[in-house]
Design a protein around this motif. Structure first.
Motif, PDB file in Angstrom:
ATOM      1  N   SER A 153     -14.889  10.743  -3.031  1.00  0.00           N
ATOM      2  CA  SER A 153     -14.950  12.138  -2.594  1.00  0.00           C
ATOM      3  C   SER A 153     -13.568  12.789  -2.537  1.00  0.00           C
ATOM      4  CB  SER A 153     -15.625  12.226  -1.225  1.00  0.00           C
ATOM      5  OG  SER A 153     -14.934  11.430  -0.300  1.00  0.00           O
ATOM      6  N   VAL A 154     -12.526  11.988  -2.698  1.00  0.00           N
ATOM      7  CA  VAL A 154     -11.166  12.550  -2.671  1.00  0.00           C
ATOM      8  C   VAL A 154     -10.357  11.919  -3.808  1.00  0.00           C
ATOM      9  CG1 VAL A 154      -9.227  13.139  -1.165  1.00  0.00           C
ATOM     10  CG2 VAL A 154     -11.415  12.556  -0.158  1.00  0.00           C
ATOM     11  N   PRO A 155     -10.626  12.318  -5.033  1.00  0.00           N
ATOM     12  CA  PRO A 155      -9.980  11.641  -6.173  1.00  0.00           C
ATOM     13  C   PRO A 155      -8.469  11.810  -6.212  1.00  0.00           C
ATOM     14  CG  PRO A 155     -11.266  13.545  -6.888  1.00  0.00           C
ATOM     15  CD  PRO A 155     -11.595  13.326  -5.452  1.00  0.00           C
ATOM     16  N   GLY A 156      -7.950  12.804  -5.521  1.00  0.00           N
ATOM     17  CA  GLY A 156      -6.507  13.039  -5.563  1.00  0.00           C
ATOM     18  C   GLY A 156      -5.698  12.096  -4.685  1.00  0.00           C
ATOM     19  N   GLU A 157      -6.342  11.437  -3.735  1.00  0.00           N
ATOM     20  CA  GLU A 157      -5.635  10.530  -2.811  1.00  0.00           C
ATOM     21  C   GLU A 157      -5.612   9.125  -3.399  1.00  0.00           C
ATOM     22  OE1 GLU A 157      -4.396  11.011   0.343  1.00  0.00           O
ATOM     23  OE2 GLU A 157      -4.953  13.099   0.705  1.00  0.00           O
ATOM     24  N   LYS A 158      -4.436   8.672  -3.804  1.00  0.00           N
ATOM     25  CA  LYS A 158      -4.332   7.370  -4.467  1.00  0.00           C
ATOM     26  C   LYS A 158      -3.904   6.279  -3.482  1.00  0.00           C
ATOM     27  CE  LYS A 158      -5.105   9.057  -8.626  1.00  0.00           C
ATOM     28  NZ  LYS A 158      -6.419   8.842  -9.261  1.00  0.00           N
ATOM     29  N   LEU A 159      -4.625   5.173  -3.527  1.00  0.00           N
ATOM     30  CA  LEU A 159      -4.262   3.998  -2.743  1.00  0.00           C
ATOM     31  C   LEU A 159      -3.896   2.871  -3.695  1.00  0.00           C
ATOM     32  CD1 LEU A 159      -7.223   4.080  -0.196  1.00  0.00           C
ATOM     33  CD2 LEU A 159      -4.926   5.003   0.138  1.00  0.00           C
ATOM     34  N   ASP A 160      -3.212   1.869  -3.193  1.00  0.00           N
ATOM     35  CA  ASP A 160      -2.822   0.714  -3.996  1.00  0.00           C
ATOM     36  C   ASP A 160      -3.552  -0.499  -3.445  1.00  0.00           C
ATOM     37  OD1 ASP A 160      -0.754   0.116  -6.167  1.00  0.00           O
ATOM     38  OD2 ASP A 160      -0.404  -1.503  -4.732  1.00  0.00           O
ATOM     39  N   VAL A 161      -4.460  -1.071  -4.243  1.00  0.00           N
ATOM     40  CA  VAL A 161      -5.378  -2.078  -3.699  1.00  0.00           C
ATOM     41  C   VAL A 161      -5.512  -3.279  -4.630  1.00  0.00           C
ATOM     42  CG1 VAL A 161      -6.687  -0.211  -2.599  1.00  0.00           C
ATOM     43  CG2 VAL A 161      -7.487  -1.156  -4.774  1.00  0.00           C
ATOM     44  N   TYR A 162      -6.109  -4.344  -4.077  1.00  0.00           N
ATOM     45  CA  TYR A 162      -6.602  -5.459  -4.875  1.00  0.00           C
ATOM     46  C   TYR A 162      -8.130  -5.385  -4.856  1.00  0.00           C
ATOM     47  CZ  TYR A 162      -1.962  -7.510  -3.940  1.00  0.00           C
ATOM     48  OH  TYR A 162      -0.621  -7.732  -3.827  1.00  0.00           O
ATOM     49  N   ALA A 163      -8.708  -5.714  -6.000  1.00  0.00           N
ATOM     50  CA  ALA A 163     -10.168  -5.806  -6.091  1.00  0.00           C
ATOM     51  C   ALA A 163     -10.497  -6.924  -7.060  1.00  0.00           C
ATOM     52  CB  ALA A 163     -10.764  -4.489  -6.555  1.00  0.00           C
ATOM     53  N   GLY A 164     -11.695  -7.478  -6.951  1.00  0.00           N
ATOM     54  CA  GLY A 164     -12.060  -8.587  -7.829  1.00  0.00           C
ATOM     55  C   GLY A 164     -11.265  -9.834  -7.478  1.00  0.00           C
ATOM     56  N   ASN A 165     -10.621 -10.427  -8.483  1.00  0.00           N
ATOM     57  CA  ASN A 165      -9.815 -11.634  -8.256  1.00  0.00           C
ATOM     58  C   ASN A 165      -8.334 -11.266  -8.224  1.00  0.00           C
ATOM     59  OD1 ASN A 165     -12.224 -13.033  -8.474  1.00  0.00           O
ATOM     60  ND2 ASN A 165     -11.948 -13.391 -10.662  1.00  0.00           N
ATOM     61  N   PHE A 166      -7.597 -11.961  -7.401  1.00  0.00           N
ATOM     62  CA  PHE A 166      -6.151 -11.790  -7.442  1.00  0.00           C
ATOM     63  C   PHE A 166      -5.473 -13.113  -7.106  1.00  0.00           C
ATOM     64  CE2 PHE A 166      -7.135 -11.011  -3.036  1.00  0.00           C
ATOM     65  CZ  PHE A 166      -6.027 -11.447  -2.317  1.00  0.00           C
ATOM     66  N   ILE A 167      -4.239 -13.245  -7.578  1.00  0.00           N
ATOM     67  CA  ILE A 167      -3.498 -14.501  -7.423  1.00  0.00           C
ATOM     68  C   ILE A 167      -2.172 -14.230  -6.717  1.00  0.00           C
ATOM     69  CG2 ILE A 167      -2.348 -16.413  -8.636  1.00  0.00           C
ATOM     70  CD1 ILE A 167      -4.319 -15.956 -10.956  1.00  0.00           C
ATOM     71  N   PRO A 197       0.842  -1.202   0.000  1.00  0.00           N
ATOM     72  CA  PRO A 197       0.000   0.000   0.000  1.00  0.00           C
ATOM     73  C   PRO A 197       0.877   1.251   0.000  1.00  0.00           C
ATOM     74  CG  PRO A 197       0.003  -0.998   2.179  1.00  0.00           C
ATOM     75  CD  PRO A 197       0.737  -1.937   1.275  1.00  0.00           C
ATOM     76  N   LYS A 198       0.324   2.335  -0.463  1.00  0.00           N
ATOM     77  CA  LYS A 198       1.148   3.534  -0.647  1.00  0.00           C
ATOM     78  C   LYS A 198       1.523   4.221   0.659  1.00  0.00           C
ATOM     79  CE  LYS A 198       0.169   4.826  -5.384  1.00  0.00           C
ATOM     80  NZ  LYS A 198       1.589   4.819  -5.746  1.00  0.00           N
ATOM     81  N   SER A 199       0.872   3.840   1.733  1.00  0.00           N
ATOM     82  CA  SER A 199       1.178   4.461   3.016  1.00  0.00           C
ATOM     83  C   SER A 199       1.609   3.402   4.012  1.00  0.00           C
ATOM     84  CB  SER A 199      -0.054   5.193   3.563  1.00  0.00           C
ATOM     85  OG  SER A 199       0.144   5.525   4.921  1.00  0.00           O
ATOM     86  N   GLU A 200       2.642   3.727   4.784  1.00  0.00           N
ATOM     87  CA  GLU A 200       3.079   2.779   5.812  1.00  0.00           C
ATOM     88  C   GLU A 200       2.084   2.707   6.961  1.00  0.00           C
ATOM     89  OE1 GLU A 200       6.314   4.776   8.471  1.00  0.00           O
ATOM     90  OE2 GLU A 200       6.644   5.432   6.419  1.00  0.00           O
ATOM     91  N   LEU A 201       1.120   3.606   6.962  1.00  0.00           N
ATOM     92  CA  LEU A 201       0.086   3.574   7.995  1.00  0.00           C
ATOM     93  C   LEU A 201      -0.995   2.535   7.674  1.00  0.00           C
ATOM     94  CD1 LEU A 201      -0.398   7.412   8.557  1.00  0.00           C
ATOM     95  CD2 LEU A 201       0.826   5.810  10.026  1.00  0.00           C
ATOM     96  N   LEU A 202      -0.965   2.007   6.450  1.00  0.00           N
ATOM     97  CA  LEU A 202      -1.983   1.040   6.051  1.00  0.00           C
ATOM     98  C   LEU A 202      -1.463  -0.387   6.186  1.00  0.00           C
ATOM     99  CD1 LEU A 202      -3.390   2.886   2.919  1.00  0.00           C
ATOM    100  CD2 LEU A 202      -4.270   2.878   5.266  1.00  0.00           C
ATOM    101  N   ILE A 203      -2.388  -1.323   6.362  1.00  0.00           N
ATOM    102  CA  ILE A 203      -2.014  -2.716   6.616  1.00  0.00           C
ATOM    103  C   ILE A 203      -1.931  -3.469   5.287  1.00  0.00           C
ATOM    104  CG2 ILE A 203      -2.795  -4.859   7.685  1.00  0.00           C
ATOM    105  CD1 ILE A 203      -4.045  -3.113   9.888  1.00  0.00           C
ATOM    106  N   PRO A 204      -0.754  -3.996   4.956  1.00  0.00           N
ATOM    107  CA  PRO A 204      -0.615  -4.708   3.674  1.00  0.00           C
ATOM    108  C   PRO A 204      -1.227  -6.102   3.734  1.00  0.00           C
ATOM    109  CG  PRO A 204       1.453  -4.753   4.875  1.00  0.00           C
ATOM    110  CD  PRO A 204       0.503  -3.923   5.698  1.00  0.00           C
ATOM    111  N   THR A 205      -1.628  -6.598   2.584  1.00  0.00           N
ATOM    112  CA  THR A 205      -2.067  -7.989   2.491  1.00  0.00           C
ATOM    113  C   THR A 205      -0.838  -8.888   2.532  1.00  0.00           C
ATOM    114  OG1 THR A 205      -4.049  -7.446   1.224  1.00  0.00           O
ATOM    115  CG2 THR A 205      -3.169  -9.671   0.966  1.00  0.00           C
ATOM    116  N   THR A 206      -0.884  -9.886   3.408  1.00  0.00           N
ATOM    117  CA  THR A 206       0.253 -10.803   3.521  1.00  0.00           C
ATOM    118  C   THR A 206      -0.230 -12.236   3.671  1.00  0.00           C
ATOM    119  OG1 THR A 206       0.338 -10.463   5.917  1.00  0.00           O
ATOM    120  CG2 THR A 206       1.834  -9.124   4.590  1.00  0.00           C
TER     121      THR A 206
END
Lengths: 172, 196
Positions: free
Chosen positions: A115-129, A80-89
């Motif tokens: 509501s905040v289009p300028g704040e970008k996060l790095d996520v998984y959605a749908g299916n992932f492997i 994730p783009k912020s160290e404050l967020l919990i990564p998937t592990t």
């Protein structure tokens, strides 16, 4: 009782969301709308698509672990783009006859709350492997593992969760 | 002898298949709910609102990050936002600097903000580091099961904000992240509500 514009907007979305879900519609990442003023009522899940796999024995091989995220939700990627967020592990339990390597996580996709289009996060959605390198002795193996993740919808977030899984494969 | 050997191989194969099917079945049945149970939603009324709306805000006495007790009654007579948040919650961290800004901008109107940390188990240091990075200086309190039950009705969705007017009544509740303009409009309405 006075109802604010914000509340009305959110309440309107509740109805839209309920209709969409009732019709079996799937929300796509990026098409999210303003949040609702109550927590999402549909039961939401992250599912491991368990399927037995075969790999060559005594050689480095790659297992594919497939996960599905319920439409309308996303989880933080492994980076994730912020160290404050919990990564998937993915955490693995030792299994006799199996030497696993470090899991290979997919790249995430950019996501912004509507509501905040300028704040970008790095996520998984749908299916992932998640790909898991292993070297295993001949035979059937079942590895215990846990997927740790933290999910959000288009406006709210939910506490971190652990999803225990069994990785079933045969080395031939 | 040969027959016994074949039978043994077939039997062990069958047992192995059963075990693997059992493991797969167990796996298929294993799901983790993001939302705890239907009772949470049932605690909210069918119109989509919270049972707290229009009622006096539930009282609380909670510890802040310095171990000092802070009560709802400490804010008596002031328009107030009670904001539940979590250190893992991205939209909360977008919203909190806005709340901080408004807590200063409308301080002369008596307006106050209090944050209640949903995931207190991460520890005071982590919470303090997070709020420091966000530039938050309004009181941050550690939640308790009772406060969560009284306000959140066991829902786990964050952020959740409760807008309390000067008389102590909850005039609005919002879940999730809206826009900054919407939030400011809510703050203004909270300040205006409850008379002079």
């Amino acid at each position: 009782m006075k109802v604010t514009r914000l509340s009305q907007a959110r309440r309107a979305f509740v109805s839209i969301a309920a209709l969409a879900l009732a019709a079996g519609a799937t929300a796509q990442l990026g098409s999210a709308q303003l949040s609702m003023d109550i927590p999402a009522k549909p039961r939401a899940t992250v599912v491991y698509a368990a399927e037995p796999q075969s790999v060559p024995a005594a050689r480095r091989a790659m297992l594919e672990l497939r996960f599905q995220i319920v439409p309308g939700f996303h989880i933080n990627s492994h980076t994730p783009k912020s160290e404050l967020l919990i990564p998937t592990t993915l955490n693995l339990e030792p299994e006799t006859g199996v030497k696993p390597g470090a899991p290979v996580y997919p790249a995430g996709q950019l996501y912004s709350f509507p509501s905040v289009p300028g704040e970008k996060l790095d996520v998984y959605a749908g299916n992932f492997i998640i790909r898991l390198p292993v070297m295993a002795t001949p035979g059937d193996h079942t590895m215990d593992a846990t997927l740790k993740y933290q999910a959000c919808d288009n406006a709210s977030c939910y506490p971190p969760k652990s999803l225990p899984i069994k990785i079933v494969f045969t080395a031939k | 002898m040969l027959f016994a050997g074949i039978a043994l191989v077939v039997w062990s194969g069958w047992q192995n298949l059963r075990q693997r099917r059992s493991a797969m079945q167990e796996q298929q049945n294993r799901r983790v709910d993001l939302i705890p149970d239907s009772q949470s939603a049932a605690a909210w009324d069918s119109s989509g609102g919270s049972p707290l709306k229009g009622k006096p805000a539930p009282g609380f006495t909670l510890l802040d990050l310095n171990g000092k007790k802070v009560s709802l009654s400490d804010f008596k007579g002031r328009p107030l936002v009670v904001n539940f948040w979590g250190t893992y919650c991205a939209p909360c961290k977008i919203e909190m600097p806005w709340l901080q800004e408004f807590s200063l901008k409308y301080a002369a109107d008596g307006f106050r903000v209090v944050g209640i940390t949903y995931d207190s188990e991460v520890g005071r240091d982590t919470i303090a580091q997070t709020t420091q990075r966000l530039g938050v200086t309004y009181p941050i309190l550690l939640s308790t099961p009772k406060a969560e039950k009284d306000y959140l009705s066991n829902t786990e969705a964050l952020p959740m904000s409760f807008y309390v007017d000067k008389t102590g009544k909850v005039i609005e509740i919002t879940a999730g992240l809206g826009s900054k303009d919407e939030l400011e409009a809510m703050v203004k309405e909270t300040i205006a509500a409850g008379g002079r």
